[in-house]
Design a protein around this motif. Structure first.
Motif, PDB file in Angstrom:
ATOM      1  N   ILE A  51       0.669  -0.988  -0.065  1.00 48.02           N
ATOM      2  CA  ILE A  51      -0.149  -0.027  -0.003  1.00 48.02           C
ATOM      3  C   ILE A  51       1.026   1.238   0.135  1.00 48.02           C
ATOM      4  CG2 ILE A  51      -1.806   1.134   1.053  1.00 48.02           C
ATOM      5  CD1 ILE A  51      -2.785  -1.554   0.204  1.00 48.02           C
ATOM      6  N   TRP A  52       0.495   2.083  -0.840  1.00 49.45           N
ATOM      7  CA  TRP A  52       1.481   3.294  -1.047  1.00 49.45           C
ATOM      8  C   TRP A  52       0.550   4.496  -0.602  1.00 49.45           C
ATOM      9  CZ3 TRP A  52       6.242   3.693  -3.206  1.00 49.45           C
ATOM     10  CH2 TRP A  52       6.681   2.518  -3.742  1.00 49.45           C
ATOM     11  N   PHE A  53       1.212   5.284   0.053  1.00 47.59           N
ATOM     12  CA  PHE A  53       0.366   6.522   0.705  1.00 47.59           C
ATOM     13  C   PHE A  53       1.422   7.859   0.359  1.00 47.59           C
ATOM     14  CE2 PHE A  53       0.241   3.289   3.689  1.00 47.59           C
ATOM     15  CZ  PHE A  53      -1.392   3.315   4.069  1.00 47.59           C
ATOM     16  N   VAL A  54       0.625   8.854   0.055  1.00 51.42           N
ATOM     17  CA  VAL A  54       0.987  10.273  -0.119  1.00 51.42           C
ATOM     18  C   VAL A  54       0.566  11.243   1.228  1.00 51.42           C
ATOM     19  CG1 VAL A  54       1.162  12.394  -1.690  1.00 51.42           C
ATOM     20  CG2 VAL A  54       1.496  10.023  -2.849  1.00 51.42           C
ATOM     21  N   GLY A  55       1.357  11.904   1.623  1.00 52.87           N
ATOM     22  CA  GLY A  55       0.953  12.882   2.748  1.00 52.87           C
ATOM     23  C   GLY A  55       1.366  14.305   2.323  1.00 52.87           C
ATOM     24  N   ALA A  56       0.584  15.231   2.583  1.00 55.89           N
ATOM     25  CA  ALA A  56       0.147  16.539   2.110  1.00 55.89           C
ATOM     26  C   ALA A  56       1.803  17.054   2.652  1.00 55.89           C
ATOM     27  CB  ALA A  56      -0.695  17.482   2.888  1.00 55.89           C
ATOM     28  N   ASN A  57       2.530  17.477   1.566  1.00 52.17           N
ATOM     29  CA  ASN A  57       3.800  17.880   1.447  1.00 52.17           C
ATOM     30  C   ASN A  57       4.839  16.974   2.560  1.00 52.17           C
ATOM     31  OD1 ASN A  57       3.395  20.207  -0.074  1.00 52.17           O
ATOM     32  ND2 ASN A  57       2.470  21.294   1.475  1.00 52.17           N
ATOM     33  N   ARG A  58       4.705  15.644   2.556  1.00 53.49           N
ATOM     34  CA  ARG A  58       5.588  14.763   3.331  1.00 53.49           C
ATOM     35  C   ARG A  58       6.069  13.896   2.691  1.00 53.49           C
ATOM     36  NH1 ARG A  58       5.182  14.504   8.563  1.00 53.49           N
ATOM     37  NH2 ARG A  58       7.091  13.321   8.506  1.00 53.49           N
ATOM     38  N   GLY A  59       5.989  13.857   1.424  1.00 54.01           N
ATOM     39  CA  GLY A  59       6.761  12.858   0.587  1.00 54.01           C
ATOM     40  C   GLY A  59       5.896  11.663   0.453  1.00 54.01           C
ATOM     41  N   PHE A  60       6.277  10.684   0.120  1.00 50.25           N
ATOM     42  CA  PHE A  60       5.450   9.315   0.070  1.00 50.25           C
ATOM     43  C   PHE A  60       5.642   8.268   0.671  1.00 50.25           C
ATOM     44  CE2 PHE A  60       8.517   9.372  -3.206  1.00 50.25           C
ATOM     45  CZ  PHE A  60       8.957   8.035  -3.394  1.00 50.25           C
ATOM     46  N   ALA A  61       5.119   7.223   0.780  1.00 49.61           N
ATOM     47  CA  ALA A  61       5.729   5.905   1.680  1.00 49.61           C
ATOM     48  C   ALA A  61       4.861   4.820   1.238  1.00 49.61           C
ATOM     49  CB  ALA A  61       5.034   6.262   3.210  1.00 49.61           C
ATOM     50  N   VAL A  62       5.424   3.468   1.452  1.00 47.49           N
ATOM     51  CA  VAL A  62       5.036   2.402   1.295  1.00 47.49           C
ATOM     52  C   VAL A  62       4.929   1.323   2.331  1.00 47.49           C
ATOM     53  CG1 VAL A  62       7.320   1.656   0.279  1.00 47.49           C
ATOM     54  CG2 VAL A  62       5.085   0.328  -0.181  1.00 47.49           C
ATOM     55  N   PHE A  63       3.839   0.647   2.552  1.00 50.08           N
ATOM     56  CA  PHE A  63       3.575  -0.226   3.731  1.00 50.08           C
ATOM     57  C   PHE A  63       3.639  -1.872   3.133  1.00 50.08           C
ATOM     58  CE2 PHE A  63       0.279  -2.123   6.681  1.00 50.08           C
ATOM     59  CZ  PHE A  63       1.232  -2.478   7.716  1.00 50.08           C
ATOM     60  N   ASP A  64       4.578  -2.583   3.519  1.00 48.64           N
ATOM     61  CA  ASP A  64       4.623  -3.931   2.859  1.00 48.64           C
ATOM     62  C   ASP A  64       3.870  -5.107   3.602  1.00 48.64           C
ATOM     63  OD1 ASP A  64       6.348  -4.351   5.086  1.00 48.64           O
ATOM     64  OD2 ASP A  64       8.203  -4.499   3.790  1.00 48.64           O
ATOM     65  N   GLY A  65       3.140  -4.826   4.534  1.00 58.54           N
ATOM     66  CA  GLY A  65       2.485  -5.608   5.650  1.00 58.54           C
ATOM     67  C   GLY A  65       3.193  -5.516   7.153  1.00 58.54           C
ATOM     68  N   ASP A  66       4.459  -4.957   7.239  1.00 57.26           N
ATOM     69  CA  ASP A  66       5.313  -5.191   8.320  1.00 57.26           C
ATOM     70  C   ASP A  66       5.886  -3.751   8.814  1.00 57.26           C
ATOM     71  OD1 ASP A  66       4.787  -7.746   8.952  1.00 57.26           O
ATOM     72  OD2 ASP A  66       6.370  -8.352   7.055  1.00 57.26           O
ATOM     73  N   LEU A  67       6.326  -3.044   7.823  1.00 62.01           N
ATOM     74  CA  LEU A  67       6.955  -1.894   7.899  1.00 62.01           C
ATOM     75  C   LEU A  67       6.515  -0.995   7.016  1.00 62.01           C
ATOM     76  CD1 LEU A  67      10.647  -2.991   8.305  1.00 62.01           C
ATOM     77  CD2 LEU A  67       9.329  -2.587  10.115  1.00 62.01           C
ATOM     78  N   VAL A  68       6.631   0.499   7.545  1.00 63.14           N
ATOM     79  CA  VAL A  68       6.425   1.448   6.388  1.00 63.14           C
ATOM     80  C   VAL A  68       7.585   2.294   5.955  1.00 63.14           C
ATOM     81  CG1 VAL A  68       5.285   3.847   6.198  1.00 63.14           C
ATOM     82  CG2 VAL A  68       4.191   2.133   7.477  1.00 63.14           C
ATOM     83  N   TYR A  69       7.917   2.381   4.849  1.00 67.40           N
ATOM     84  CA  TYR A  69       9.251   3.067   4.483  1.00 67.40           C
ATOM     85  C   TYR A  69       8.860   4.493   3.819  1.00 67.40           C
ATOM     86  CZ  TYR A  69      10.980  -1.713   4.639  1.00 67.40           C
ATOM     87  OH  TYR A  69      11.178  -3.181   4.670  1.00 67.40           O
ATOM     88  N   HIS A  70       9.461   5.606   4.381  1.00 62.76           N
ATOM     89  CA  HIS A  70       9.024   6.932   3.963  1.00 62.76           C
ATOM     90  C   HIS A  70      10.078   7.462   3.320  1.00 62.76           C
ATOM     91  CE1 HIS A  70       8.651  11.245   5.742  1.00 62.76           C
ATOM     92  NE2 HIS A  70       8.107  11.222   4.516  1.00 62.76           N
ATOM     93  N   TYR A  71       9.707   8.128   2.026  1.00 65.78           N
ATOM     94  CA  TYR A  71      10.501   8.833   1.184  1.00 65.78           C
ATOM     95  C   TYR A  71      10.244  10.286   1.177  1.00 65.78           C
ATOM     96  CZ  TYR A  71      11.419   3.950   0.071  1.00 65.78           C
ATOM     97  OH  TYR A  71      11.754   2.634  -0.046  1.00 65.78           O
ATOM     98  N   GLY A  72      11.387  11.167   1.288  1.00 63.13           N
ATOM     99  CA  GLY A  72      11.144  12.425   1.133  1.00 63.13           C
ATOM    100  C   GLY A  72      12.592  13.450   1.134  1.00 63.13           C
ATOM    101  N   SER A  73      12.389  14.748   1.405  1.00 60.61           N
ATOM    102  CA  SER A  73      13.583  15.383   1.221  1.00 60.61           C
ATOM    103  C   SER A  73      14.748  14.969   2.207  1.00 60.61           C
ATOM    104  CB  SER A  73      13.221  16.801   1.340  1.00 60.61           C
ATOM    105  OG  SER A  73      12.869  17.070   2.650  1.00 60.61           O
ATOM    106  N   HIS A  74      14.384  14.252   3.320  1.00 60.82           N
ATOM    107  CA  HIS A  74      15.321  13.639   4.197  1.00 60.82           C
ATOM    108  C   HIS A  74      16.150  12.650   3.700  1.00 60.82           C
ATOM    109  CE1 HIS A  74      11.958  10.937   4.591  1.00 60.82           C
ATOM    110  NE2 HIS A  74      12.906   9.924   5.193  1.00 60.82           N
ATOM    111  N   ASN A  75      15.906  11.943   2.578  1.00 64.15           N
ATOM    112  CA  ASN A  75      16.581  10.822   1.972  1.00 64.15           C
ATOM    113  C   ASN A  75      16.524  10.943   0.494  1.00 64.15           C
ATOM    114  OD1 ASN A  75      13.894  10.094   1.537  1.00 64.15           O
ATOM    115  ND2 ASN A  75      14.289   8.125   2.434  1.00 64.15           N
TER     116      ASN A  75
END
Length: 199
Positions: A51-75
């Protein structure tokens, strides 16, 4: 980031028409339990069940069923992502304000899928003419439809691109915003701008 498992909570929803009450169990993810945002703008499921999520001005993230991986300006990614679209072939596309469209590969992103200008570049230097993306949809053949804030719609196939916007008369020059876009069960494209609905 790790999102801890929480037991589902029972929610009650009452129908405004017949007064029926529906009970359903649901999990709640928020910053209170280490999720990266409370303001989710777009959700999509990819071909692998993630499951992929987009947060308001917070980049995006993917949930693989166990962990959420967050991508944004910090990486090394963008924060100004507005939407995510996954197709049946496993491709994932993200787009947003001034970012153009990116194709993502597992688990990181590839090069720019659609070359789009930095603000101030001319339209001739861009494939889609406007880096401010308002809508993303894939059709049954896996082709990508891109709505933009200022330059209409671009239809992208593996071989070529087609464009409908103010410069070719499809929209008025002053109103080439394609703010919403869906594809129905018959593969018809529905989209809106500030004044009209098209299909």
């Amino acid at each position: 980031m790790t999102v801890p498992y929480t037991a589902p909570k029972l929610y009650k929803v009452e129908s405004p028409y017949k007064g029926d009450v529906f009970n359903f169990p649901a999990h709640n993810y928020s910053t209170d339990n280490n999720f990266y945002t409370n303001n989710v703008r777009s959700i999509s499921e990819d071909a692998y069940g993630r499951i992929w999520f987009v947060g308001a001005n917070r980049g995006f993230a993917v949930f693989d069923g166990d962990l959420v991986y967050h991508y944004g300006s910090h990486n090394g990614f963008f924060d100004r992502i507005k939407m995510v679209e996954c197709d049946k072939e496993g491709n994932v596309y993200v787009g947003g304000n001034g970012t153009g469209v990116y194709a993502l590969s597992k688990p990181f992103y590839s090069d720019l899928y659609v070359r789009s200008p930095v603000f101030g570049f001319s339209d001739e230097e861009s494939d889609i003419g406007d880096a401010h993306i308002t809508a993303l949809q894939t059709d049954s053949k896996g082709n990508l439809w891109v709505g933009t804030n200022l330059n209409g719609i671009t239809y992208i196939t593996p071989d070529t691109m087609y464009y409908w916007g103010g410069t070719n008369g499809y929209f008025d020059d002053e109103n080439a915003n394609a703010s919403n876009l869906i594809i129905d069960a018959d593969d018809r494209i529905w989209f809106t701008n500030e004044n009209e609905i098209y299909y």
